[in-house]
Design a protein around this motif. Structure first.
Motif, PDB file in Angstrom:
ATOM      1  N   ALA A 235      14.317 -62.857  83.062  1.00 17.76           N
ATOM      2  CA  ALA A 235      14.710 -64.311  83.324  1.00 17.76           C
ATOM      3  C   ALA A 235      13.826 -65.171  82.593  1.00 17.76           C
ATOM      4  O   ALA A 235      12.592 -64.969  82.867  1.00 17.76           O
ATOM      5  CB  ALA A 235      14.827 -64.543  84.674  1.00 17.76           C
ATOM      6  N   VAL A 236      14.283 -66.196  82.099  1.00 18.61           N
ATOM      7  CA  VAL A 236      13.573 -67.157  81.389  1.00 18.61           C
ATOM      8  C   VAL A 236      13.568 -68.605  82.177  1.00 18.61           C
ATOM      9  O   VAL A 236      14.740 -69.051  82.273  1.00 18.61           O
ATOM     10  CB  VAL A 236      13.894 -67.543  79.956  1.00 18.61           C
ATOM     11  N   PRO A 237      12.685 -69.085  82.742  1.00 15.03           N
ATOM     12  CA  PRO A 237      12.998 -70.517  83.638  1.00 15.03           C
ATOM     13  C   PRO A 237      13.436 -71.503  82.910  1.00 15.03           C
ATOM     14  O   PRO A 237      13.356 -71.680  81.631  1.00 15.03           O
ATOM     15  CB  PRO A 237      11.401 -70.778  84.151  1.00 15.03           C
ATOM     16  N   ILE A 238      14.080 -72.250  83.891  1.00 12.03           N
ATOM     17  CA  ILE A 238      14.756 -73.658  82.956  1.00 12.03           C
ATOM     18  C   ILE A 238      14.976 -74.718  84.108  1.00 12.03           C
ATOM     19  O   ILE A 238      15.002 -73.990  85.332  1.00 12.03           O
ATOM     20  CB  ILE A 238      16.279 -73.068  82.310  1.00 12.03           C
TER      21      ILE A 238
ATOM     22  N   GLY B 225      17.420 -60.974  68.417  1.00 18.08           N
ATOM     23  CA  GLY B 225      18.515 -60.138  68.081  1.00 18.08           C
ATOM     24  C   GLY B 225      19.810 -60.786  67.419  1.00 18.08           C
ATOM     25  O   GLY B 225      19.505 -62.316  67.174  1.00 18.08           O
ATOM     26  N   THR B 226      21.034 -60.155  67.054  1.00 23.05           N
ATOM     27  CA  THR B 226      21.866 -60.922  66.406  1.00 23.05           C
ATOM     28  C   THR B 226      22.978 -61.255  67.213  1.00 23.05           C
ATOM     29  O   THR B 226      24.104 -61.939  66.871  1.00 23.05           O
ATOM     30  CB  THR B 226      22.456 -59.781  65.473  1.00 23.05           C
ATOM     31  N   GLU B 227      23.071 -60.855  68.480  1.00 22.70           N
ATOM     32  CA  GLU B 227      24.082 -61.393  69.490  1.00 22.70           C
ATOM     33  C   GLU B 227      23.455 -62.256  70.571  1.00 22.70           C
ATOM     34  O   GLU B 227      22.548 -62.076  71.088  1.00 22.70           O
ATOM     35  CB  GLU B 227      24.775 -59.915  69.962  1.00 22.70           C
ATOM     36  N   PHE B 228      24.368 -63.351  70.627  1.00 16.52           N
ATOM     37  CA  PHE B 228      24.180 -64.217  71.811  1.00 16.52           C
ATOM     38  C   PHE B 228      25.328 -64.659  72.584  1.00 16.52           C
ATOM     39  O   PHE B 228      26.342 -64.745  71.867  1.00 16.52           O
ATOM     40  CB  PHE B 228      23.508 -65.840  70.937  1.00 16.52           C
ATOM     41  N   LYS B 229      25.209 -64.468  73.629  1.00 20.64           N
ATOM     42  CA  LYS B 229      26.392 -64.725  74.730  1.00 20.64           C
ATOM     43  C   LYS B 229      26.067 -65.823  75.883  1.00 20.64           C
ATOM     44  O   LYS B 229      25.099 -65.788  76.409  1.00 20.64           O
ATOM     45  CB  LYS B 229      26.509 -63.136  75.222  1.00 20.64           C
ATOM     46  N   VAL B 230      27.267 -66.156  76.307  1.00 25.12           N
ATOM     47  CA  VAL B 230      27.253 -66.935  77.560  1.00 25.12           C
ATOM     48  C   VAL B 230      28.138 -66.088  78.566  1.00 25.12           C
ATOM     49  O   VAL B 230      29.175 -65.737  78.308  1.00 25.12           O
ATOM     50  CB  VAL B 230      27.828 -68.151  77.286  1.00 25.12           C
ATOM     51  N   GLU B 231      27.520 -65.492  79.747  1.00 24.70           N
ATOM     52  CA  GLU B 231      28.184 -64.745  80.614  1.00 24.70           C
ATOM     53  C   GLU B 231      27.630 -64.716  81.770  1.00 24.70           C
ATOM     54  O   GLU B 231      26.830 -65.737  82.196  1.00 24.70           O
ATOM     55  CB  GLU B 231      27.609 -63.191  79.976  1.00 24.70           C
TER      56      GLU B 231
ATOM     57  N   ASN C 164      28.330 -72.222  86.222  1.00 23.28           N
ATOM     58  CA  ASN C 164      26.699 -71.659  86.083  1.00 23.28           C
ATOM     59  C   ASN C 164      26.959 -70.535  85.353  1.00 23.28           C
ATOM     60  O   ASN C 164      28.024 -69.701  85.485  1.00 23.28           O
ATOM     61  CB  ASN C 164      26.174 -71.361  87.592  1.00 23.28           C
ATOM     62  N   ALA C 165      26.117 -70.107  84.532  1.00 26.21           N
ATOM     63  CA  ALA C 165      26.133 -69.205  83.638  1.00 26.21           C
ATOM     64  C   ALA C 165      24.915 -68.666  83.058  1.00 26.21           C
ATOM     65  O   ALA C 165      23.906 -69.385  83.280  1.00 26.21           O
ATOM     66  CB  ALA C 165      27.071 -69.138  82.406  1.00 26.21           C
ATOM     67  N   ASP C 166      24.795 -67.576  82.146  1.00 28.27           N
ATOM     68  CA  ASP C 166      23.621 -67.167  81.476  1.00 28.27           C
ATOM     69  C   ASP C 166      23.757 -67.185  80.229  1.00 28.27           C
ATOM     70  O   ASP C 166      24.865 -66.790  79.765  1.00 28.27           O
ATOM     71  CB  ASP C 166      23.037 -65.479  81.946  1.00 28.27           C
ATOM     72  N   TYR C 167      22.801 -67.715  79.537  1.00 29.16           N
ATOM     73  CA  TYR C 167      22.615 -67.617  78.170  1.00 29.16           C
ATOM     74  C   TYR C 167      21.895 -66.417  77.627  1.00 29.16           C
ATOM     75  O   TYR C 167      20.623 -66.283  77.861  1.00 29.16           O
ATOM     76  CB  TYR C 167      21.904 -68.897  77.459  1.00 29.16           C
ATOM     77  N   ALA C 168      22.587 -65.258  77.260  1.00 25.36           N
ATOM     78  CA  ALA C 168      21.882 -63.971  76.957  1.00 25.36           C
ATOM     79  C   ALA C 168      21.508 -63.673  75.575  1.00 25.36           C
ATOM     80  O   ALA C 168      22.348 -63.960  74.718  1.00 25.36           O
ATOM     81  CB  ALA C 168      22.680 -62.947  77.872  1.00 25.36           C
ATOM     82  N   PHE C 169      20.512 -63.175  75.311  1.00 32.17           N
ATOM     83  CA  PHE C 169      19.936 -62.961  74.055  1.00 32.17           C
ATOM     84  C   PHE C 169      18.874 -61.952  73.964  1.00 32.17           C
ATOM     85  O   PHE C 169      18.328 -61.254  75.210  1.00 32.17           O
ATOM     86  CB  PHE C 169      19.408 -64.091  73.077  1.00 32.17           C
ATOM     87  N   VAL C 170      18.525 -61.390  72.681  1.00 30.74           N
ATOM     88  CA  VAL C 170      17.290 -60.384  72.766  1.00 30.74           C
ATOM     89  C   VAL C 170      16.344 -61.247  72.101  1.00 30.74           C
ATOM     90  O   VAL C 170      16.262 -61.770  70.887  1.00 30.74           O
ATOM     91  CB  VAL C 170      18.022 -59.127  72.160  1.00 30.74           C
ATOM     92  N   TYR C 171      15.056 -60.770  72.422  1.00 34.22           N
ATOM     93  CA  TYR C 171      13.898 -61.402  71.899  1.00 34.22           C
ATOM     94  C   TYR C 171      12.808 -60.386  72.034  1.00 34.22           C
ATOM     95  O   TYR C 171      12.418 -60.121  72.842  1.00 34.22           O
ATOM     96  CB  TYR C 171      13.343 -62.577  72.449  1.00 34.22           C
ATOM     97  N   ASN C 172      12.002 -60.183  70.733  1.00 29.06           N
ATOM     98  CA  ASN C 172      11.079 -59.313  70.713  1.00 29.06           C
ATOM     99  C   ASN C 172      11.540 -57.658  71.151  1.00 29.06           C
ATOM    100  O   ASN C 172      10.762 -57.116  71.887  1.00 29.06           O
ATOM    101  CB  ASN C 172       9.671 -59.616  71.360  1.00 29.06           C
TER     102      ASN C 172
END
Length: 335
Positions: free
Chosen positions: A11-14, A71-77, A94-102
Motif C-alpha cells: 500500500a502507498v499512503p494517500i 510496469g505497463t498496466e495501470f488499473k482501477v480495481e 472507493n477504489a485502488d489505483y494499482a500498478f507495478v513499481y520497481n
C-alpha cells in the motif's frame, strides 16, 4: 490517519477524503461519458477515473522521467460503493489505483464521486488526482526508481522525439538513439552493455545527412574517428586508438567573442589555442595566444598576438611556473 490498502499489494499512503476537502484551492479534474445511470463499478466510471489519474501523472515531469521503473498496466480495481442516492443519481466510491513499481505490485487507495449530468445524460467523475500524484512522488523519493525497458523523451516545443533509450536495472543497455527535434533527423546512435558503451557508435550532422563519427567501443575504449560541427564550424576532430585520442576540441559558441581550441596527442593535452572573434558570424577569427602543455601544465614558450596577428609577447613556462617573459612592445626581458 492516511488510508492504506487492505489486500496483499504494497500500500502507498494517500490523503483521506476529509483532508481532500481542506485542499479546495486545487482544481478537480473532470471527464465525461454518455451513460444513463451511475455506478461506481461501471466500465465508464473506471475508465474516466483512470484517465484523470493518468493525465495528472503525465503532466508531472519526475513521473515521466521515472516511467521505465513502472510496469505497463495501470488499473482501477477493488471498487466499493460507500454511499448512493438514487434520487440525485450520485454515488460515492472507493477504489485502488494499482500498478507495478520497481518490479513490485503497488496500490493507492482513493475516493471518487460519480454523478449524472441530467441535461446531457452523461456521467461525471470527480477525484483529487493530485493526492495520488503526491503519493507516487513520495514513493519515488523513498525508493529510487529502477528503470527497465524503453524510454522516449520528446521536445516540449515541437513534440518531436529527442531520444529513444533502453534500460536494464537502471543502466543503459542496448541501442540508444538521439534525434534533432527540429527536423527528426537521427544524429547519434550508440550501443550500451550494462551501462557501458560497447560496439558501434555513430554520429551525424544536424540534418542527419553526413556521417561525422564512427567509433567501435571495446572494454570501455574507443577506436575510430569523431567530428562535431556547430553552425557548420568544426568544433571537434579526433582519431581514437585504444581509447587514446589525437586531435582537438573547442568551446566555440556562435556569438561569443573568444574561444579556445585544445589539442591532444595520444590522449595527452599538448596545446591550447585562443582565438578572438571579430564578427557576429564567426568568420573573422584571429589567433590571440598559443600555450604549449606538458603533464597537463603550461610548459614551453607561450606566444601572444595582437589583433593584427603580430607577436607581442613570449612567456616561458616550466612545469606550470613562469620562467621568463619577453615583450616585443618593449625590449625589456623580465625574469
Amino acid at each position: 490517519m492516511p488510508k492504506t490498502h487492505s489486500n496483499q499489494r504494497n500500500a502507498v499512503p494517500i490523503a483521506t477524503r476529509s483532508s481532500r476537502k481542506l485542499l479546495s484551492v486545487s482544481v478537480l479534474l473532470l471527464l465525461s461519458g454518455c451513460f444513463s445511470t451511475v455506478d461506481c463499478n461501471s466500465s465508464a466510471a473506471k475508465e474516466i477515473a483512470l484517465s484523470v489519474i493518468t493525465q495528472e501523472l503525465n503532466n508531472f515531469s519526475p513521473y515521466r522521467e521515472a516511467l521505465p521503473a513502472f510496469g505497463t498496466e495501470f488499473k482501477v480495481e477493488n471498487i466499493k460503493t460507500t454511499a448512493k442516492n438514487d434520487d440525485t443519481e450520485t454515488c460515492s466510491c472507493n477504489a485502488d489505483y494499482a500498478f507495478v513499481y520497481n518490479g513490485t505490485e503497488r496500490a493507492i487507495n482513493f475516493d471518487y464521486d460519480v454523478s449524472m449530468l441530467k441535461d446531457k445524460g452523461e456521467i461525471q467523475v470527480e477525484l483529487y488526482a493530485k493526492a495520488i500524484k503526491d503519493a507516487i512522488y513520495n514513493l519515488m523519493l523513498g525508493q529510487r526508481p529502477i528503470k527497465n525497458g524503453p524510454q522516449v523523451h520528446t521536445d516540449p516545443a515541437t513534440g518531436n522525439v529527442m531520444d529513444k533509450l533502453n534500460w536494464k536495472d537502471n543502466k543503459m543497455d542496448g541501442v540508444q538513439e538521439f534525434f534533432n527535434p527540429k527536423n527528426n533527423a537521427l544524429i547519434l546512435k550508440v550501443n550500451f552493455d550494462n551501462g557501458q558503451k560497447s560496439g558501434l557508435q555513430q554520429g551525424w550532422s544536424e540534418d542527419g545527412a553526413t556521417l561525422l563519427t564512427e567509433l567501435t567501443w571495446t572494454d570501455g575504449k574507443a577506436t575510430g574517428y569523431e567530428k562535431k560541427l556547430v553552425n557548420g564550424k568544426v568544433v571537434a576532430d579526433f582519431k581514437y586508438v585504444d581509447g587514446l585520442r589525437t586531435g582537438f576540441a573547442s568551446n566555440y559558441i556562435k556569438g561569443l567573442g573568444a574561444y579556445i581550441e585544445t589539442y591532444y596527442k595520444d590522449g595527452v593535452k599538448i596545446l591550447d589555442k585562443e582565438f578572438g572573434v571579430h564578427d557576429a558570424e564567426g568568420q573573422d577569427v584571429r589567433l590571440i595566444r598559443e600555450s604549449p602543455y606538458f603533464n597537463n601544465q603550461p610548459h614551453g614558450i607561450e606566444k601572444t598576438y595582437n589583433s593584427e596577428g603580430k607577436l607581442i609577447r613570449e612567456t616561458e613556462y616550466k612545469d606550470g611556473l613562469t620562467v621568463s617573459e619577453k615583450s616585443y612592445e618593449s625590449t625589456a626581458e623580465q625574469f
